[in-house]
Write an enzyme that holds these catalytic residues in place. Structure first.
Site, PDB file in Angstrom:
ATOM      1  N   CYS A  63      74.769  15.090  10.266  1.00  0.00           N
ATOM      2  CA  CYS A  63      73.684  16.064   9.901  1.00  0.00           C
ATOM      3  C   CYS A  63      73.557  15.639   8.254  1.00  0.00           C
ATOM      4  O   CYS A  63      74.733  15.611   7.433  1.00  0.00           O
ATOM      5  CB  CYS A  63      73.970  17.399   9.824  1.00  0.00           C
ATOM      6  SG  CYS A  63      73.077  18.505   8.849  1.00  0.00           S
ATOM      7  N   HIS A  98      67.681  25.795   7.353  1.00  0.00           N
ATOM      8  CA  HIS A  98      67.208  25.852   5.966  1.00  0.00           C
ATOM      9  C   HIS A  98      66.262  26.338   5.726  1.00  0.00           C
ATOM     10  O   HIS A  98      65.311  26.522   6.608  1.00  0.00           O
ATOM     11  CB  HIS A  98      66.971  24.123   5.548  1.00  0.00           C
ATOM     12  CG  HIS A  98      66.123  23.639   6.330  1.00  0.00           C
ATOM     13  ND1 HIS A  98      66.439  22.891   7.613  1.00  0.00           N
ATOM     14  CD2 HIS A  98      64.998  22.820   6.197  1.00  0.00           C
ATOM     15  CE1 HIS A  98      65.272  22.213   7.983  1.00  0.00           C
ATOM     16  NE2 HIS A  98      64.239  22.302   7.131  1.00  0.00           N
TER      17      HIS A  98
END
Length: 108
Positions: free
Chosen positions: A6, A97
């Site tokens: 990630c 996010h």
């Protein structure tokens, strides 16, 4: 908990250089590499969470608090928060996010 592939986990672990705006024990705020407005920041939890459907209430409160703190510190009188949840909604990085946008005419 992190995901070794990630990109946001790599940023959190300081494996990738970026400009940090704010950090606490739960979250990190940094500049988007491809800004869509004068102010375009990304707000991410430090623990790897794939998307909004997987976040717990305590983490969500921490995210919202750091967004408010950041907006106050940057003296943003208006801003937009965006979250894309899932591939079909345009999520391309599968680490929860939020985009914090300000500085342009965002009425459109």
């Amino acid at each position: 908990m992190t995901d070794k592939d990630c990109i946001f986990c790599k940023i959190i672990n300081k494996e990738i250089d970026t400009t940090f705006i704010k950090e606490n024990e739960h979250c990190l705020v940094f500049k988007d590499l491809h800004p869509k407005s004068k102010v375009h920041l990304l707000v991410v939890p430090k623990k790897h969470i794939n998307n909004l459907m997987e976040v717990d209430d305590d983490t969500m409160i921490q995210i919202l608090n750091i967004i408010k703190e950041t907006a106050k510190e940057l003296k943003l009188d208006s801003f937009r928060i965006i979250n894309n949840c899932g591939k079909g909604a345009g999520q391309t990085v599968f680490h929860l996010h939020f985009h914090l946008l300000s500085g342009n005419n965002l009425e459109e």
